[in-house]
Design a protein around this motif. Structure first.
Motif, mmCIF file in Angstrom:
data_model
loop_
_atom_site.group_PDB
_atom_site.id
_atom_site.type_symbol
_atom_site.label_atom_id
_atom_site.label_comp_id
_atom_site.label_asym_id
_atom_site.label_seq_id
_atom_site.Cartn_x
_atom_site.Cartn_y
_atom_site.Cartn_z
ATOM 1 N N GLU A 98 0.888 -1.317 0.065
ATOM 2 C CA GLU A 98 0.003 0.037 0.105
ATOM 3 C C GLU A 98 1.071 1.144 0.070
ATOM 4 N N ALA A 99 0.605 2.188 -0.894
ATOM 5 C CA ALA A 99 1.552 3.355 -1.028
ATOM 6 C C ALA A 99 1.196 4.050 0.246
ATOM 7 N N PRO A 120 4.718 9.434 6.698
ATOM 8 C CA PRO A 120 4.305 8.500 5.498
ATOM 9 C C PRO A 120 5.013 7.492 5.136
ATOM 10 N N HIS A 121 4.392 6.204 5.016
ATOM 11 C CA HIS A 121 5.273 5.114 4.959
ATOM 12 C C HIS A 121 4.510 3.939 3.899
ATOM 13 N N TYR A 122 5.428 3.012 3.349
ATOM 14 C CA TYR A 122 4.744 1.792 2.519
ATOM 15 C C TYR A 122 4.524 0.899 3.446
ATOM 16 N N TYR A 123 3.330 0.232 3.151
ATOM 17 C CA TYR A 123 2.840 -0.813 4.037
ATOM 18 C C TYR A 123 2.638 -2.305 3.316
ATOM 19 N N LEU A 124 3.481 -2.997 3.658
ATOM 20 C CA LEU A 124 3.382 -4.429 3.235
ATOM 21 C C LEU A 124 2.264 -5.150 3.615
ATOM 22 N N ALA A 125 1.083 -5.349 2.832
ATOM 23 C CA ALA A 125 0.017 -5.740 3.242
ATOM 24 C C ALA A 125 0.057 -7.229 3.131
ATOM 25 N N PHE A 126 0.600 -7.894 2.189
ATOM 26 C CA PHE A 126 0.798 -9.341 1.977
ATOM 27 C C PHE A 126 2.176 -9.625 1.290
ATOM 28 N N LEU A 127 2.752 -10.705 1.809
ATOM 29 C CA LEU A 127 4.158 -11.189 0.983
ATOM 30 C C LEU A 127 4.069 -12.580 1.304
ATOM 31 N N GLY A 128 3.831 -13.506 0.133
ATOM 32 C CA GLY A 128 3.472 -14.805 0.105
ATOM 33 C C GLY A 128 4.063 -15.594 -1.155
ATOM 34 N N VAL A 129 4.893 -16.396 -0.602
ATOM 35 C CA VAL A 129 5.763 -17.427 -1.790
ATOM 36 C C VAL A 129 5.023 -18.743 -1.548
ATOM 37 N N ASP A 130 4.476 -19.368 -2.858
ATOM 38 C CA ASP A 130 4.140 -20.652 -2.747
ATOM 39 C C ASP A 130 5.060 -21.505 -1.994
ATOM 40 N N PRO A 131 4.721 -22.629 -1.137
ATOM 41 C CA PRO A 131 5.611 -23.354 -0.500
ATOM 42 C C PRO A 131 6.834 -24.232 -1.289
ATOM 43 N N VAL A 132 6.203 -24.656 -2.416
ATOM 44 C CA VAL A 132 7.262 -25.232 -3.368
ATOM 45 C C VAL A 132 8.542 -24.537 -3.666
ATOM 46 N N ALA A 175 14.097 -0.753 -2.229
ATOM 47 C CA ALA A 175 14.806 0.327 -2.984
ATOM 48 C C ALA A 175 14.480 1.607 -3.216
ATOM 49 N N ARG A 176 13.119 1.786 -3.343
ATOM 50 C CA ARG A 176 12.288 3.147 -3.453
ATOM 51 C C ARG A 176 12.503 3.701 -2.217
ATOM 52 N N CYS A 177 12.087 3.080 -0.908
ATOM 53 C CA CYS A 177 12.152 3.513 0.408
ATOM 54 C C CYS A 177 13.123 4.127 0.488
ATOM 55 N N ASP A 178 14.243 3.689 0.208
ATOM 56 C CA ASP A 178 15.723 4.090 0.529
ATOM 57 C C ASP A 178 15.996 5.256 -0.479
ATOM 58 N N SER A 179 15.663 5.271 -1.644
ATOM 59 C CA SER A 179 16.015 6.319 -2.791
ATOM 60 C C SER A 179 15.115 7.505 -2.215
ATOM 61 N N GLU A 180 13.933 7.391 -1.980
ATOM 62 C CA GLU A 180 12.964 8.237 -1.638
ATOM 63 C C GLU A 180 13.005 8.804 -0.123
ATOM 64 N N ARG A 181 13.742 8.136 0.853
ATOM 65 C CA ARG A 181 13.778 8.304 2.160
ATOM 66 C C ARG A 181 12.581 8.246 2.870
ATOM 67 N N VAL A 182 11.757 6.975 2.469
ATOM 68 C CA VAL A 182 10.459 6.641 3.088
ATOM 69 C C VAL A 182 10.584 5.527 3.912
ATOM 70 N N PRO A 183 10.039 5.472 5.155
ATOM 71 C CA PRO A 183 10.201 4.167 5.759
ATOM 72 C C PRO A 183 8.961 3.072 5.472
ATOM 73 N N GLU A 227 13.366 1.972 8.741
ATOM 74 C CA GLU A 227 13.897 3.309 8.220
ATOM 75 C C GLU A 227 14.483 3.164 7.271
ATOM 76 N N PRO A 228 14.507 3.966 6.032
ATOM 77 C CA PRO A 228 15.160 4.118 4.921
ATOM 78 C C PRO A 228 16.512 4.014 5.376
ATOM 79 N N ARG A 229 17.432 3.218 4.354
ATOM 80 C CA ARG A 229 18.648 2.824 4.629
ATOM 81 C C ARG A 229 19.511 4.215 3.854
ATOM 82 N N PRO A 230 20.736 4.482 4.550
ATOM 83 C CA PRO A 230 21.402 5.665 3.607
ATOM 84 C C PRO A 230 21.749 5.019 2.586
#
Length: 192
Positions: free
Chosen positions: A62-63, A111-123, A139-147, A187-190
């Motif tokens: 989520e943006a 303001p921050h990005y929210y990871l609503a879901f991350l899933g990988v098929d068990p296989v 990478a975008r969080c780091d470049s835009e300085r967004v948590p 937090e965004p990485r330097p």
């Protein structure tokens, strides 16, 4: 994508608790992810969904400023959610309310990005797909300085997120008897 998410979360302790051992859990999960993908995550510009070429994994972000869906949108989803969850809908809605109440908010929260879901098929788990699906937005969080923020539901997912710079901000439960989950902030990485 809905199938990959359903398989990824089939044995997840939180989904098992929310759906209370329902024998139709796989069907419910697949239908719920189909609903949310079609009506929320792929329908507008408020979220970004990433997948692999084979759709073995999916990340839904989520943006900033868009993690809370407007009340009207939520009300329009209720009939379809009732069709998916049936008598489990009140428990699902209570779980969603707990998640929303615990989401960092207010004027002091960036303001921050929210990871609503991350899933990988068990296989396909254990091959680096989870980290690869996280990479574009982090990478975008780091470049835009967004948590970024998320909730981890297993120790394994928590470890993945910690390897990617997230720190546990709180351990919590969705309700009595629910398994532990972790709210995590990054937090965004330097720049290197």
């Amino acid at each position: 994508m809905a199938g990959a998410l359903a398989r990824a979360f089939y044995d997840d302790p939180v989904f098992t608790w929310v759906l209370h051992g329902d024998m139709r859990r796989m069907r419910i999960l697949r239908r719920s992810f189909e609903l949310f993908l079609r009506r929320l995550w792929l329908a507008g510009e408020q979220s970004e969904t990433y997948t692999t070429a084979s759709a073995a994994g999916v990340a839904v972000w989520e943006a900033p400023g868009n993690w809370r869906h407007p009340l009207g949108e939520q009300l329009r989803l209720l009939p379809a959610m009732l069709g998916v969850f049936g008598m489990r809908l009140p428990r699902v809605l209570r779980a969603l309310a707990v998640l929303e109440r615990g989401h960092p908010a207010g004027p002091a929260v960036a303001p921050h990005y929210y990871l609503a879901f991350l899933g990988v098929d068990p296989v396909w788990q254990g091959r680096g797909l989870g980290g690869a699906l996280l990479a574009p937005v982090l990478a975008r969080c780091d470049s835009e300085r967004v948590p970024a923020f998320l909730e981890a539901s297993t120790p394994r997912s928590r470890a993945l997120y910690e390897r990617n710079g997230f720190i546990v901000s709180e351990e919590f439960e969705l309700g009595r008897g629910a398994p532990a989950q972790w709210r995590m902030w990054r937090e965004p990485r330097p720049p290197a």
